[in-house]
Scaffold this motif. Structure first.
Motif, PDB file in Angstrom:
ATOM      1  N   ASP A  16     -33.798   7.169  55.309  1.00 19.69           N
ATOM      2  CA  ASP A  16     -33.041   8.075  54.451  1.00 19.69           C
ATOM      3  C   ASP A  16     -33.640   8.159  53.050  1.00 19.69           C
ATOM      4  N   LYS A  20     -29.541  11.963  51.207  1.00 19.91           N
ATOM      5  CA  LYS A  20     -28.371  11.528  51.967  1.00 19.91           C
ATOM      6  C   LYS A  20     -27.176  11.331  51.032  1.00 19.91           C
ATOM      7  N   PRO A  25     -20.157  15.983  48.294  1.00 17.58           N
ATOM      8  CA  PRO A  25     -19.189  15.057  47.695  1.00 17.58           C
ATOM      9  C   PRO A  25     -18.135  14.666  48.719  1.00 17.58           C
ATOM     10  N   ALA A  28     -12.530  14.072  50.984  1.00 18.24           N
ATOM     11  CA  ALA A  28     -11.233  13.376  50.920  1.00 18.24           C
ATOM     12  C   ALA A  28     -10.745  13.314  49.468  1.00 18.24           C
ATOM     13  N   LEU A  29     -11.653  12.958  48.543  1.00 20.96           N
ATOM     14  CA  LEU A  29     -11.231  12.826  47.144  1.00 20.96           C
ATOM     15  C   LEU A  29     -10.933  14.192  46.525  1.00 20.96           C
ATOM     16  N   VAL A  31      -9.698  16.624  48.133  1.00 16.28           N
ATOM     17  CA  VAL A  31      -8.371  16.977  48.677  1.00 16.28           C
ATOM     18  C   VAL A  31      -7.287  16.235  47.883  1.00 16.28           C
ATOM     19  N   LEU A  32      -7.516  14.942  47.625  1.00 19.69           N
ATOM     20  CA  LEU A  32      -6.528  14.187  46.831  1.00 19.69           C
ATOM     21  C   LEU A  32      -6.352  14.833  45.459  1.00 19.69           C
ATOM     22  N   GLY A  62      -8.125   5.389  42.709  1.00 16.05           N
ATOM     23  CA  GLY A  62      -8.103   5.584  44.164  1.00 16.05           C
ATOM     24  C   GLY A  62      -9.537   5.598  44.658  1.00 16.05           C
ATOM     25  N   SER A  64     -12.187   5.874  48.075  1.00 11.14           N
ATOM     26  CA  SER A  64     -12.343   6.216  49.486  1.00 11.14           C
ATOM     27  C   SER A  64     -13.409   5.295  50.082  1.00 11.14           C
ATOM     28  N   ALA A 113      -3.537  11.532  53.917  1.00 12.14           N
ATOM     29  CA  ALA A 113      -2.802  11.359  52.649  1.00 12.14           C
ATOM     30  C   ALA A 113      -1.902  12.538  52.282  1.00 12.14           C
ATOM     31  N   GLU A 114      -2.101  13.685  52.940  1.00 20.27           N
ATOM     32  CA  GLU A 114      -1.417  14.913  52.486  1.00 20.27           C
ATOM     33  C   GLU A 114       0.073  14.741  52.256  1.00 20.27           C
ATOM     34  N   TRP A 117       0.757  11.319  49.315  1.00 21.76           N
ATOM     35  CA  TRP A 117       0.099  11.124  48.012  1.00 21.76           C
ATOM     36  C   TRP A 117       1.096  11.274  46.862  1.00 21.76           C
ATOM     37  N   TYR A 339     -17.913  -0.310  64.814  1.00 21.67           N
ATOM     38  CA  TYR A 339     -17.115  -0.264  63.584  1.00 21.67           C
ATOM     39  C   TYR A 339     -15.836  -1.063  63.804  1.00 21.67           C
TER      40      TYR A 339
HETATM   41  C1  B12 Z   1     -18.887  14.505  56.036  1.00 17.90           C
HETATM   42  C2  B12 Z   1     -19.262  13.152  56.632  1.00 17.90           C
HETATM   43  C3  B12 Z   1     -20.362  12.518  56.093  1.00 17.90           C
HETATM   44  C4  B12 Z   1     -21.101  13.012  54.875  1.00 17.90           C
HETATM   45  C5  B12 Z   1     -20.403  12.308  53.690  1.00 17.90           C
HETATM   46  C6  B12 Z   1     -20.205  13.131  52.516  1.00 17.90           C
HETATM   47  C7  B12 Z   1     -19.352  12.328  51.554  1.00 17.90           C
HETATM   48  N1  B12 Z   1     -19.844  12.190  50.374  1.00 17.90           N
HETATM   49  O1  B12 Z   1     -18.265  11.863  51.896  1.00 17.90           O
HETATM   50  C8  B12 Z   1     -22.511  12.396  55.114  1.00 17.90           C
HETATM   51  C9  B12 Z   1     -23.318  13.300  56.030  1.00 17.90           C
HETATM   52  C10 B12 Z   1     -23.336  12.081  53.889  1.00 17.90           C
HETATM   53  C11 B12 Z   1     -22.118  11.166  55.928  1.00 17.90           C
HETATM   54  C12 B12 Z   1     -22.864  10.050  55.979  1.00 17.90           C
HETATM   55  C13 B12 Z   1     -22.516   8.933  56.728  1.00 17.90           C
HETATM   56  N2  B12 Z   1     -21.506   8.827  57.593  1.00 17.90           N
HETATM   57 CO1  B12 Z   1     -20.189  10.208  57.813  1.00 17.90          CO
HETATM   58  N3  B12 Z   1     -18.843  11.428  58.210  1.00 17.90           N
HETATM   59  C14 B12 Z   1     -18.519  12.584  57.685  1.00 17.90           C
HETATM   60  C15 B12 Z   1     -17.338  13.193  58.455  1.00 17.90           C
HETATM   61  C16 B12 Z   1     -17.915  14.141  59.514  1.00 17.90           C
HETATM   62  C17 B12 Z   1     -16.265  13.928  57.694  1.00 17.90           C
HETATM   63  C18 B12 Z   1     -15.595  13.144  56.559  1.00 17.90           C
HETATM   64  C19 B12 Z   1     -14.679  14.043  55.796  1.00 17.90           C
HETATM   65  O2  B12 Z   1     -15.016  14.519  54.736  1.00 17.90           O
HETATM   66  N4  B12 Z   1     -13.481  14.325  56.340  1.00 17.90           N
HETATM   67  C20 B12 Z   1     -12.481  15.177  55.689  1.00 17.90           C
HETATM   68  C21 B12 Z   1     -11.531  14.356  54.803  1.00 17.90           C
HETATM   69  C22 B12 Z   1     -10.556  15.257  54.097  1.00 17.90           C
HETATM   70  O3  B12 Z   1     -10.815  13.514  55.678  1.00 17.90           O
HETATM   71  P1  B12 Z   1     -10.846  11.924  55.522  1.00 17.90           P
HETATM   72  O4  B12 Z   1     -12.132  11.458  54.996  1.00 17.90           O
HETATM   73  O5  B12 Z   1     -10.320  11.312  56.745  1.00 17.90           O
HETATM   74  O6  B12 Z   1      -9.766  11.700  54.345  1.00 17.90           O
HETATM   75  C23 B12 Z   1      -8.371  11.705  54.564  1.00 17.90           C
HETATM   76  C24 B12 Z   1      -7.795  10.291  54.763  1.00 17.90           C
HETATM   77  O7  B12 Z   1      -8.727   9.379  55.343  1.00 17.90           O
HETATM   78  C25 B12 Z   1      -7.329   9.886  53.401  1.00 17.90           C
HETATM   79  N5  B12 Z   1      -8.254   9.240  52.471  1.00 17.90           N
HETATM   80  C26 B12 Z   1      -9.582   9.163  52.458  1.00 17.90           C
HETATM   81  N6  B12 Z   1     -10.003   8.496  51.369  1.00 17.90           N
HETATM   82  C27 B12 Z   1      -8.919   8.159  50.663  1.00 17.90           C
HETATM   83  C28 B12 Z   1      -8.792   7.465  49.447  1.00 17.90           C
HETATM   84  C29 B12 Z   1      -7.513   7.258  48.929  1.00 17.90           C
HETATM   85  C30 B12 Z   1      -7.366   6.554  47.631  1.00 17.90           C
HETATM   86  C31 B12 Z   1      -6.362   7.707  49.634  1.00 17.90           C
HETATM   87  C32 B12 Z   1      -5.002   7.490  49.095  1.00 17.90           C
HETATM   88  C33 B12 Z   1      -6.509   8.407  50.845  1.00 17.90           C
HETATM   89  C34 B12 Z   1      -7.776   8.614  51.339  1.00 17.90           C
HETATM   90  O8  B12 Z   1      -6.929  11.103  52.816  1.00 17.90           O
HETATM   91  C35 B12 Z   1      -7.749  12.184  53.264  1.00 17.90           C
HETATM   92  C36 B12 Z   1      -6.868  13.398  53.455  1.00 17.90           C
HETATM   93  O9  B12 Z   1      -5.889  13.156  54.436  1.00 17.90           O
HETATM   94  C37 B12 Z   1     -16.743  11.898  59.112  1.00 17.90           C
HETATM   95  C38 B12 Z   1     -15.980  12.131  60.383  1.00 17.90           C
HETATM   96  C39 B12 Z   1     -14.517  12.327  60.073  1.00 17.90           C
HETATM   97  N7  B12 Z   1     -13.899  13.162  60.807  1.00 17.90           N
HETATM   98  O10 B12 Z   1     -13.943  11.734  59.161  1.00 17.90           O
HETATM   99  C40 B12 Z   1     -17.980  11.010  59.287  1.00 17.90           C
HETATM  100  C41 B12 Z   1     -17.813   9.493  59.178  1.00 17.90           C
HETATM  101  C42 B12 Z   1     -16.887   9.186  58.044  1.00 17.90           C
HETATM  102  N8  B12 Z   1     -19.161   9.035  58.855  1.00 17.90           N
HETATM  103  C43 B12 Z   1     -19.476   7.917  59.424  1.00 17.90           C
HETATM  104  C44 B12 Z   1     -20.731   7.292  59.293  1.00 17.90           C
HETATM  105  C45 B12 Z   1     -20.997   6.142  60.225  1.00 17.90           C
HETATM  106  C46 B12 Z   1     -21.658   7.718  58.360  1.00 17.90           C
HETATM  107  C47 B12 Z   1     -22.998   7.083  58.047  1.00 17.90           C
HETATM  108  C48 B12 Z   1     -23.043   5.562  58.014  1.00 17.90           C
HETATM  109  C49 B12 Z   1     -23.990   7.680  59.066  1.00 17.90           C
HETATM  110  C50 B12 Z   1     -25.387   7.134  58.981  1.00 17.90           C
HETATM  111  N9  B12 Z   1     -25.854   6.547  60.040  1.00 17.90           N
HETATM  112  O11 B12 Z   1     -26.011   7.233  57.972  1.00 17.90           O
HETATM  113  C51 B12 Z   1     -23.305   7.677  56.654  1.00 17.90           C
HETATM  114  C52 B12 Z   1     -22.780   6.784  55.552  1.00 17.90           C
HETATM  115  C53 B12 Z   1     -21.723   7.433  54.741  1.00 17.90           C
HETATM  116  C54 B12 Z   1     -20.924   6.617  53.811  1.00 17.90           C
HETATM  117  N10 B12 Z   1     -21.158   5.391  53.574  1.00 17.90           N
HETATM  118  O12 B12 Z   1     -19.996   7.141  53.232  1.00 17.90           O
HETATM  119  C55 B12 Z   1     -18.354   7.389  60.259  1.00 17.90           C
HETATM  120  C56 B12 Z   1     -17.621   6.270  59.504  1.00 17.90           C
HETATM  121  C57 B12 Z   1     -17.330   5.068  60.341  1.00 17.90           C
HETATM  122  C58 B12 Z   1     -16.624   4.005  59.530  1.00 17.90           C
HETATM  123  N11 B12 Z   1     -15.768   3.279  60.209  1.00 17.90           N
HETATM  124  O13 B12 Z   1     -16.832   3.823  58.379  1.00 17.90           O
HETATM  125  C59 B12 Z   1     -17.511   8.686  60.489  1.00 17.90           C
HETATM  126  C60 B12 Z   1     -16.028   8.426  60.708  1.00 17.90           C
HETATM  127  C61 B12 Z   1     -18.148   9.431  61.695  1.00 17.90           C
HETATM  128  C62 B12 Z   1     -17.948   8.756  63.022  1.00 17.90           C
HETATM  129  N12 B12 Z   1     -17.199   9.340  63.934  1.00 17.90           N
HETATM  130  O14 B12 Z   1     -18.476   7.720  63.283  1.00 17.90           O
HETATM  131  N13 B12 Z   1     -20.935  11.369  56.551  1.00 17.90           N
END
Ligand code: B12
Ligand code: SF4
Length: 448
Positions: A16, A20, A25, A28-29, A31-32, A62, A64, A113-114, A117, A339
């Motif tokens: 990478d 990467k 960005p 999730a943040l 959205v929060l 907060g 993520s 979180a929707e 929060w 994981y």
């Molecule tokens: C977009 C994405 C990326 C982007 C990240 C961009 C970024 N800056 O975040 C990129 C392509 C860079 C990426 C890279 C990686 N990713 Co990725 N990625 C995703 C993906 C497809 C979507 C995440 C997303 O934005 N969802 C939309 C938001 C709105 O939803 P959410 O994150 O669930 O957030 C909600 C709640 O969780 C909560 N929430 C989240 N954070 C917080 C914080 C607070 C304070 C509160 C109150 C609530 C809250 O509220 C949100 C709204 O309801 C997910 C799959 C998925 N469906 O989640 C995988 C996922 C998160 N990725 C994963 C992985 C493994 C990776 C990598 C390690 C891959 C690799 N081999 O390099 C890297 C490392 C990333 C890292 N360390 O963050 C795994 C994580 C596994 C784990 N247990 O940690 C996932 C789940 C994919 C999978 N099925 O395996 N990724």
């Protein structure tokens, strides 16, 4: 209240580059941020594109958290808590492992979180913050707001055109976080009008759909495609391999502007697929699927996993040949990673096969468990080698798409992002990321 949202620095795999970290960005943040009532002052800092300012004194922090960023998140949390500032952690890793995370924070948000929060913020204000927040039912996705994009400096990112149209996945593969029991994973779509409104607000004609599975509900997808067609978008999405059964859907996707699909082939080894419980995939139909997709001028990003119980050291060479023969445009490979919280974690733990518990190694580039038919060293070496070989100049040329219209984006991704990514990302620096991606879009699709 002053609320600060933080995205901790992710780890990079050996192949990478800084691209990467600057890819997009944390949605999730954003959205929060959008869920936060206007009476509060909300800011966001992303350690992936700049240094954090740790000298401030917000009322609430907060963070993520993903598994590989968990140690850094806990460190940041410790810093703020030592100054009496309340810290709440959320995200995939926290949701799957709330008790672990709670040892490092005042509160944790389990799952979406929707719907909670506002309650969290009000509890902080009244001094009544609970330790665990959990929405007992799956979030009604009509409540998901348009992300608050003005929280970030867009110039630092490659993609600020990411959109989620759904949550969850109809499948529950053993290695995926969708197999975790902690929270609701059943598939839900957003109302189409909300997704359309979000796309229009982005002000771009190129969109990356980052759903787990863009075809989780085919009826919804078809209607959505019908409605986005007039927008003249070009877009990319992730779909499950069962799309092979829906050639008509592929036609509709192409008509609606699809340029590439990310597909979880995972493995070309039938025994391995079975061991992962990935019943929706069928290795025998992979080549047909590739032909159908290529015939429509759509590129493929093949997602592969190595280290399944059926894999032996020969899997790497076989897979490389298969990828090159089928002219797969891009590949994202992973070492199987249990994981914490997933079904495979439970299984490998019960078999005493998890041998490395360093969270920073859970970024899919380390063999953190003992594979069945090879050593950990063979697994890691094979994984690093297939990346090198797949993106060698010789193989980039061999894989050149037959469809001429795909050649520019193909060469840009293979050379600028992968082959010379470390140099290119250094030249672009964080301030020029958006210009680089606009330039790439103009060259590839003639739009910004
Ligand atoms: C977009 C994405 C990326 C982007 C990240 C961009 C970024 N800056 O975040 C990129 C392509 C860079 C990426 C890279 C990686 N990713 Co990725 N990625 C995703 C993906 C497809 C979507 C995440 C997303 O934005 N969802 C939309 C938001 C709105 O939803 P959410 O994150 O669930 O957030 C909600 C709640 O969780 C909560 N929430 C989240 N954070 C917080 C914080 C607070 C304070 C509160 C109150 C609530 C809250 O509220 C949100 C709204 O309801 C997910 C799959 C998925 N469906 O989640 C995988 C996922 C998160 N990725 C994963 C992985 C493994 C990776 C990598 C390690 C891959 C690799 N081999 O390099 C890297 C490392 C990333 C890292 N360390 O963050 C795994 C994580 C596994 C784990 N247990 O940690 C996932 C789940 C994919 C999978 N099925 O395996 N990724
Ligand atoms: S199809 Fe993909 S997103 Fe769905 S459960 Fe399996 S690995 Fe996860």
């Amino acid at each position: 209240m002053k609320i600060k949202l933080i995205s901790p620095k992710m780890t990079l795999r050996p192949m990478d580059s800084e691209f990467k970290r600057a890819m997009s960005p944390s949605l999730a943040l954003l959205v929060l941020g959008a869920l936060t009532p206007v009476e509060h002052d909300v800011t966001m800092e992303d350690e992936n594109v700049g240094k954090l300012n740790l000298d401030d004194l917000p009322d609430l922090v907060g963070i993520s958290v993903n598994v590989d960023t968990s140690l850094r998140a806990y460190e940041i949390s410790k810093h703020y808590r030592s100054q009496g500032i309340k810290v709440i952690l959320g995200g995939i890793h926290v949701s799957a492992n709330p008790n672990e995370a709670l040892a490092f924070a005042d509160a944790v948000c389990i799952g979406e979180a929707e719907e909670i929060w506002i309650q969290i913020l009000s509890d902080v204000q009244t001094g009544d913050l609970k330790q665990k927040y959990y929405n007992a039912r799956p979030t009604d996705l009509s409540l998901t707001p348009i992300p608050k994009w003005d929280l970030i400096d867009k110039s630092k990112y490659l993609y600020t055109n990411v959109v989620v149209t759904s949550r969850g996945c109809p499948f529950h593969c053993e290695f995926c976080y969708n197999s975790c029991e902690y929270v609701h994973h059943w598939f839900r779509n957003r109302p189409i009008k909300n997704a359309l409104e979000e796309i229009r607000a982005l002000g771009t004609r190129q969109v990356m759909f980052i759903d787990d599975n863009f075809i989780g509900n085919i009826g919804w997808t078809k209607e959505f495609l019908r409605q986005i067609r007039p927008l003249n978008l070009t877009w990319h999405a992730a779909v499950s391999a069962n799309i092979v059964h829906y050639p008509g859907l592929l036609d509709e996707m192409k008509d609606a502007g699809c340029e590439s699909l990310f597909i979880g082939f995972e493995t070309i080894n039938e025994a391995s697929l079975k061991s992962a419980g990935k019943h929706q995939n069928n290795v025998k139909s992979y080549e047909k699927l590739i032909r159908e997709i290529h015939a429509r001028g759509i590129m493929i990003n093949a997602s592969l996993v190595f280290g399944f119980d059926g894999d032996d050291p020969a899997v790497f060479e076989k897979t490389l040949k298969w990828l090159v023969k089928n002219k797969i445009e891009t590949m994202t490979a992973h070492i199987l990673t249990p994981y914490p919280g997933t079904k495979i974690y439970q299984r490998l733990k019960s078999e005493s096969r998890i041998v490395d518990i360093e969270p920073a190694h859970y970024n899919t580039s380390f063999a953190v468990f003992s594979p069945n038919k090879m050593t950990r060293q063979q697994l890691r070496r094979g994984y690093l080698k297939i990346y090198r070989d797949f993106y060698s100049i010789k193989n980039i040329i061999k894989r050149l798409p037959d469809d001429r219209s795909q050649r520019v984006p193909y060469l840009l991704f293979n050379f600028v992002y992968r082959k010379f990514g470390k140099i290119a990302s250094r030249i672009a620096g964080f301030g020029l990321m958006d210009r680089l991606s606009k330039w790439a879009r103009r060259l590839s699709y003639g739009i910004e």
